[in-house]
Design an enzyme around this catalytic site. Structure first.
Site, short mmCIF file in Angstrom:
data_model
loop_
_atom_site.label_atom_id
_atom_site.label_comp_id
_atom_site.label_asym_id
_atom_site.label_seq_id
_atom_site.Cartn_x
_atom_site.Cartn_y
_atom_site.Cartn_z
CG ASP A 55 0.06 -4.12 2.86
OD1 ASP A 55 0.20 -3.58 1.75
OD2 ASP A 55 -0.01 -3.48 3.92
CG HIS A 65 -0.38 0.25 2.52
ND1 HIS A 65 -0.08 -0.75 3.41
CD2 HIS A 65 -0.03 1.41 3.14
CE1 HIS A 65 0.42 -0.24 4.52
NE2 HIS A 65 0.46 1.08 4.38
CB SER A 100 3.13 1.93 6.11
OG SER A 100 1.93 2.02 6.81
#
Length: 486
Positions: free
Chosen positions: A154, A124, A227
């Site tokens: 992911d 992402h 992230s």
């Protein structure tokens, strides 16, 4: 002398009491490792080791012109187009209009895993990017390209052209323990090179966000921008890739989640070798046995499987490995290769390390008795073959976006025209030059990028077929099924 003895005697009594308490504690308490006064562990070494390996990633998606369908307003459109505006162009009173999407920018983190420039981050963080800029800890900048990405876990693998880069040491995430100290390293909220500390709060945690989940849960602070960053142990070794935070506000409120390195290593190896993840499946549908039992109790039913730990099988797929091994609805998987399985997330973590064709020893409960079978894992298509991403070459055709004139003539607002057909899957299916593709697998196809994405997704799915809907220049609609595999 008597006066001196009056001072010594109370002191001796105090010493005796102190030794008595110490002796009592030693006798009664279980042996433990002594805890040092103050900070329980020195985290400076881990921070020094990990910081140079964690990078800042800038994501840019450029502004684009897109054709979209908008609902017609008969009153405002009447004066500019008294016929088309009132009745509407296209289907259902809609009009086609071109809009310019805004330029989008975002930031995230990544971890250098090899000295020649391979970097792991989250899918992402890079999904849909036109430009990726990587900034190292020493402020050197590089342009990056995407090697491969996997939405299900992911994870993404990107590459920069560098040499002698500070690659992190990768540890086995299976070795970490709940309660162990860890550091989260990344670039949260625009604050580059940030380190936060906490402990491992839980392992094999599932949140229902991705297809494969066995997160490491930590109370080290993780925020937006973290992230793709590193979760490291006290030796500065990578144990996970930070991926998510649990929050009702969008900011840190207690827990973050990281993808374990055991899953990361497998995904990275597959992306390098095959371009896509070789995902092994058992061929079942189900969930945690405790959840199933609790639901039955709420309905007034009593069930007893002989265990409250494991994965309840609700359905066995016809072409799956479990069906080949004779497993049935109602069985409960309790171990794989001798490793105890208490819930679905643990089973997913084990399978995420495997490839189609691998054999495992599966232990399950049936009628409160344990059974063990050796099964051969398959891919989502029900075979043990390597699954590869198909590109447009497999279709054997050339395409272009349709012109405004064609849109007007056929009363449509989008589509891809087949301008040439060679030998390939489209010729085999009977699709000829001039055909306009509008939908594939129920997704609208407006650009060549749309076509590439749908072909790629279908080629690795359980059913590698393109169901194509479209229209010929004469106005005749047609439908085709184009299998992507022989």
């Amino acid at each position: 002398m008597k006066r001196i003895w009056n001072y010594i005697l109370p002191a001796l009594c105090l010493v005796a009491i102190a030794f008595s308490v110490a002796a009592f504690n030693k006798a009664e308490a279980a042996p433990t490792t002594p805890i040092a006064v103050g900070q329980p562990v020195d985290l400076t070494y881990a921070a020094d080791k990990a910081l140079p390996s964690v990078v800042h990633i800038k994501y840019v998606q450029n502004s684009k012109i897109k054709t979209v369908d908008v609902q017609s307003d008969p009153f405002s459109d009447f004066f500019s187009d008294p016929f088309g505006g009132f009745f509407g162009r296209g289907n259902g009173g809609t009009q086609k209009r071109q809009v310019q999407t805004p330029k989008r920018e975002a930031t995230g983190s990544g971890v250098i895993i090899s000295s020649d420039g391979y970097i792991v981050t989250n899918n992402h963080v890079v999904d849909g990017a036109d430009e990726l800029t990587v900034t190292l800890n020493d402020n050197k900048e590089f342009s990056a390209r995407i090697i491969g990405a996997d939405k299900t876990t992911d994870l993404a693998l990107i590459k920069i052209d560098g040499k002698n880069l500070p690659a992190i040491t990768i540890a086995n995430s299976d070795d970490i323990k709940v309660g162990e100290w860890v550091l989260a390293v990344g670039n949260p909220l625009g604050l580059n090179n940030t380190v936060t500390a906490g402990i491992v709060s839980a392992k094999a945690r599932s949140l229902g966000a991705n297809g494969v989940e066995a997160f490491i849960q930590t109370d080290a602070a993780i925020n937006r921008g973290n992230s793709g960053g590193a979760l490291v142990n006290t030796r500065g070794e990578l144990v996970g890739i930070n991926a998510m935070l649990y929050s009702q506000t969008g900011s840190y409120s207690g827990y973050g989640f990281a993808i374990p390195t055991t899953i990361m290593n497998k995904v990275v190896a597959d992306l390098k070798q095959y371009g896509t993840v070789q995902r092994a499946v058992i061929g079942i549908q189900g969930g945690d046995v405790k959840n199933f039992v609790d639901i039955q109790k709420e309905q007034g039913k009593e069930v007893d499987f002989g265990t409250m730990e494991g994965v309840y099988i609700d359905k066995v797929l016809d072409d799956g490995a479990a069906n080949d091994a004779g497993l049935k609805k109602g069985d409960v998987i309790v171990a794989v290769d001798g490793q105890k399985v208490t819930r679905m997330a643990e089973l997913q973590e084990i399978l995420a390390k495997k490839r189609p064709g691998d054999k495992i020893s599966l232990t399950y409960m049936r009628d409160k008795k344990k059974h063990t079978e050796t099964i051969t894992l398959k891919n989502e298509q029900g075979t043990t073959k390597v699954v590869k991403n198909a590109d447009l070459d497999v279709l054997g055709a050339n395409f272009r976006e349709i012109s405004k004139e064609t849109m007007s003539q056929l009363n449509i607002s989008y589509g891809l025209e087949v301008i040439k057909v060679n030998s390939g899957k489209m010729a085999d299916a009977g699709i000829s030059r001039g055909f306009i593709i509008q939908k594939i697998n129920d997704e609208s196809i407006k650009t060549i990028d749309d076509l590439q994405r749908v072909v790629k997704e279908a080629s690795t799915s359980k059913e590698p077929v393109l169901y194509i809907q479209g229209i010929y220049p004469t106005g005749r609609k047609a439908y085709f099924a184009v299998p992507l595999q022989d």
